[in-house]
Design an enzyme around this catalytic site. Structure first.
Site, PDB file in Angstrom:
ATOM      1  N   ASN A   9       0.871  -1.174   0.000  1.00 57.47           N
ATOM      2  CA  ASN A   9       0.000   0.000   0.000  1.00 57.47           C
ATOM      3  C   ASN A   9       0.911   1.228   0.000  1.00 57.47           C
ATOM      4  O   ASN A   9       1.454   1.597   1.034  1.00 57.47           O
ATOM      5  CB  ASN A   9      -0.889  -0.023   1.254  1.00 57.47           C
ATOM      6  CG  ASN A   9      -1.702   1.252   1.429  1.00 57.47           C
ATOM      7  OD1 ASN A   9      -1.767   2.086   0.516  1.00 57.47           O
ATOM      8  ND2 ASN A   9      -2.322   1.398   2.589  1.00 57.47           N
ATOM      9  N   TRP A  10       1.070   1.810  -1.173  1.00 58.78           N
ATOM     10  CA  TRP A  10       2.035   2.910  -1.314  1.00 58.78           C
ATOM     11  C   TRP A  10       1.535   4.209  -0.701  1.00 58.78           C
ATOM     12  O   TRP A  10       2.289   5.163  -0.552  1.00 58.78           O
ATOM     13  CB  TRP A  10       2.368   3.147  -2.786  1.00 58.78           C
ATOM     14  CG  TRP A  10       3.125   2.036  -3.451  1.00 58.78           C
ATOM     15  CD1 TRP A  10       3.370   0.773  -2.956  1.00 58.78           C
ATOM     16  CD2 TRP A  10       3.738   2.075  -4.747  1.00 58.78           C
ATOM     17  NE1 TRP A  10       4.096   0.042  -3.867  1.00 58.78           N
ATOM     18  CE2 TRP A  10       4.333   0.817  -4.976  1.00 58.78           C
ATOM     19  CE3 TRP A  10       3.829   3.060  -5.742  1.00 58.78           C
ATOM     20  CZ2 TRP A  10       5.021   0.513  -6.154  1.00 58.78           C
ATOM     21  CZ3 TRP A  10       4.509   2.763  -6.914  1.00 58.78           C
ATOM     22  CH2 TRP A  10       5.100   1.508  -7.107  1.00 58.78           C
ATOM     23  N   LYS A  11       0.236   4.265  -0.420  1.00 53.79           N
ATOM     24  CA  LYS A  11      -0.381   5.513   0.084  1.00 53.79           C
ATOM     25  C   LYS A  11      -0.056   6.665  -0.885  1.00 53.79           C
ATOM     26  O   LYS A  11       0.066   6.419  -2.084  1.00 53.79           O
ATOM     27  CB  LYS A  11       0.073   5.775   1.524  1.00 53.79           C
ATOM     28  CG  LYS A  11      -0.141   4.536   2.411  1.00 53.79           C
ATOM     29  CD  LYS A  11      -0.036   4.783   3.868  1.00 53.79           C
ATOM     30  CE  LYS A  11      -0.255   3.457   4.600  1.00 53.79           C
ATOM     31  NZ  LYS A  11      -0.256   3.604   6.055  1.00 53.79           N
ATOM     32  N   HIS A  95      -9.623   1.563   4.389  1.00 56.78           N
ATOM     33  CA  HIS A  95      -8.393   1.739   5.169  1.00 56.78           C
ATOM     34  C   HIS A  95      -8.668   2.707   6.324  1.00 56.78           C
ATOM     35  O   HIS A  95      -9.435   3.656   6.180  1.00 56.78           O
ATOM     36  CB  HIS A  95      -7.274   2.273   4.272  1.00 56.78           C
ATOM     37  CG  HIS A  95      -5.941   2.238   4.939  1.00 56.78           C
ATOM     38  ND1 HIS A  95      -5.541   3.214   5.821  1.00 56.78           N
ATOM     39  CD2 HIS A  95      -4.944   1.330   4.885  1.00 56.78           C
ATOM     40  CE1 HIS A  95      -4.339   2.891   6.277  1.00 56.78           C
ATOM     41  NE2 HIS A  95      -3.951   1.762   5.722  1.00 56.78           N
ATOM     42  N   GLU A  97      -7.040   5.078   7.484  1.00 56.34           N
ATOM     43  CA  GLU A  97      -6.792   6.498   7.178  1.00 56.34           C
ATOM     44  C   GLU A  97      -7.999   7.123   6.494  1.00 56.34           C
ATOM     45  O   GLU A  97      -8.312   8.293   6.714  1.00 56.34           O
ATOM     46  CB  GLU A  97      -5.518   6.630   6.322  1.00 56.34           C
ATOM     47  CG  GLU A  97      -4.267   6.407   7.176  1.00 56.34           C
ATOM     48  CD  GLU A  97      -3.073   5.833   6.433  1.00 56.34           C
ATOM     49  OE1 GLU A  97      -3.047   5.832   5.191  1.00 56.34           O
ATOM     50  OE2 GLU A  97      -2.144   5.363   7.129  1.00 56.34           O
ATOM     51  N   GLU A 167      -5.715  -4.611  10.369  1.00 60.67           N
ATOM     52  CA  GLU A 167      -4.702  -3.582  10.563  1.00 60.67           C
ATOM     53  C   GLU A 167      -5.003  -2.796  11.838  1.00 60.67           C
ATOM     54  O   GLU A 167      -5.781  -1.832  11.805  1.00 60.67           O
ATOM     55  CB  GLU A 167      -4.702  -2.611   9.377  1.00 60.67           C
ATOM     56  CG  GLU A 167      -4.356  -3.261   8.052  1.00 60.67           C
ATOM     57  CD  GLU A 167      -3.722  -2.265   7.087  1.00 60.67           C
ATOM     58  OE1 GLU A 167      -2.654  -2.580   6.562  1.00 60.67           O
ATOM     59  OE2 GLU A 167      -4.279  -1.183   6.884  1.00 60.67           O
ATOM     60  N   GLY A 173       2.206   2.496  10.659  1.00 60.37           N
ATOM     61  CA  GLY A 173       3.178   3.575  10.511  1.00 60.37           C
ATOM     62  C   GLY A 173       3.845   3.990  11.818  1.00 60.37           C
ATOM     63  O   GLY A 173       4.521   5.013  11.873  1.00 60.37           O
ATOM     64  N   SER A 212       3.096  -1.942  10.368  1.00 61.57           N
ATOM     65  CA  SER A 212       4.537  -2.034  10.627  1.00 61.57           C
ATOM     66  C   SER A 212       5.108  -3.425  10.355  1.00 61.57           C
ATOM     67  O   SER A 212       6.001  -3.871  11.066  1.00 61.57           O
ATOM     68  CB  SER A 212       4.860  -1.566  12.052  1.00 61.57           C
ATOM     69  OG  SER A 212       4.467  -0.209  12.226  1.00 61.57           O
ATOM     70  N   GLY A 233       2.703  -1.051   4.289  1.00 67.62           N
ATOM     71  CA  GLY A 233       2.773   0.378   3.972  1.00 67.62           C
ATOM     72  C   GLY A 233       4.212   0.802   3.771  1.00 67.62           C
ATOM     73  O   GLY A 233       4.799   0.612   2.713  1.00 67.62           O
ATOM     74  N   GLY A 234       4.815   1.376   4.816  1.00 68.41           N
ATOM     75  CA  GLY A 234       6.167   1.934   4.732  1.00 68.41           C
ATOM     76  C   GLY A 234       7.182   1.025   4.058  1.00 68.41           C
ATOM     77  O   GLY A 234       7.930   1.468   3.173  1.00 68.41           O
TER      78      GLY A 234
HETATM   79  P1  PGA Z   1       2.582   0.415   7.653  1.00 70.94           P
HETATM   80  O1  PGA Z   1       1.144   0.642   6.964  1.00 70.94           O
HETATM   81  O2  PGA Z   1       3.129  -0.872   7.100  1.00 70.94           O
HETATM   82  O3  PGA Z   1       3.389   1.608   7.216  1.00 70.94           O
HETATM   83  O4  PGA Z   1       2.358   0.350   9.117  1.00 70.94           O
HETATM   84  C1  PGA Z   1       0.266  -0.418   6.705  1.00 70.94           C
HETATM   85  C2  PGA Z   1      -1.002   0.110   6.073  1.00 70.94           C
HETATM   86  O5  PGA Z   1      -1.439   1.214   6.449  1.00 70.94           O
HETATM   87  O6  PGA Z   1      -1.605  -0.546   5.202  1.00 70.94           O
END
Ligand code: PGA
Length: 253
Positions: A9-11, A95, A97, A167, A173, A212, A233-234
């Site tokens: 997930n590149w956001k 998600h 966010e 999640e 993050g 994470s 994500g990251g």
């Molecule tokens: P993260 O994000 O790996 O940076 O914690 C995961 C996500 O939000 O899908």
């Protein structure tokens, strides 16, 4: 047996050039892998780069959102049918966010899920509790509400055509990962929730962990009985890290 899936997930990150570099790095890194499914979810404007660069590979690509509407006067939205039209395989839905920053409700998310399924896109439904909810003992209540939104609106069959990602919001993050036991407990709970309606569908449902996940903790998370991969994500923004997590999926398949 459920095939593991590692999805990035590149956001809202990167440039056109960085997207191409990352895709080429991933493509080279996962080329020999046979047992793990790999997918990337770049921002909308870069999806065409994934479509081009990944056309000759088994790597799937997806969007980070989809409209709850089929089409028409909905400024700024992108329909599942449009995504399907040019080869998109997955769509991240709900998600945290988007729940928190865009005010997405369970009812809206269930409609997005339904649109994806109707157009042949595989929704990746995100569920998870905040730190406050966990600390007040509400984890199961919250994730049950998230999973039930689709169950109630679309029936258990909808989970035959989608993927779930657990999640925990406090792990996204933050560098803090749920322990394998904490994650496994919630994954098992989610699977039982679906199994109460259909054991077959629950047995086939892939439930990813996200929050994470990194090369250093991926293997022990994916080794858990009900963890079928990761939504990253990251660590999905660095080809070497993402490929290492894919390798953990491959090794555990
Ligand atoms: P993260 O994000 O790996 O940076 O914690 C995961 C996500 O939000 O899908």
């Amino acid at each position: 047996m459920r095939r593991p899936l590692i999805a990035g997930n590149w956001k809202m990150n990167g440039t056109k050039a960085e997207a191409a570099d990352l895709l080429n790095g991933i493509k080279a890194g996962v080329a020999g892998m046979q047992k793990v499914d790999v997918a990337v979810c770049p921002p909308f404007p870069y999806l065409y780069i994934a479509a081009e660069l990944l056309a000759d590979t088994a790597i799937g690509w997806g969007s980070q959102d989809v409209s709850q509407e089929a089409g028409g006067a909905f400024t700024g939205q992108v329909s599942a049918a449009m995504l399907k039209d040019f080869g998109c395989r997955y769509a991240i839905i709900g998600h945290s966010e988007r729940r928190q920053l865009n005010g997405e409700t369970d009812a809206l998310i269930a409609r997005k899920y339904a649109q994806a399924v109707r157009s042949g896109i595989v929704p990746i439904l995100c569920v998870g509790e905040t730190l406050e909810e966990r600390e007040s003992g509400k984890t199961e209540e919250v994730v049950a509400r998230h999973i039930d939104a689709v169950l109630d609106a679309e029936g258990v069959e909808a989970y035959g055509q989608g993927i779930v990602a657990y999640e925990p919001v406090w792990a996204i993050g933050t560098g803090v990962t749920a322990t394998p036991e904490q994650a496994q407990d919630v994954h098992a709970f989610l699977r039982q929730r679906v199994a109460a309606k259909s054991k077959d569908i629950a047995d086939g449902l892939r439930i990813l962990y996200g929050g994470s996940m990194k090369p250093g903790n991926a293997a022990e998370l994916i080794a858990q009985a009900d963890i079928d991969g990761g939504l990253i994500g990251g660590a999905s923004l660095k080809a070497a890290d993402f490929v290492a997590i894919c390798q953990a999926g491959e090794d555990n398949a």
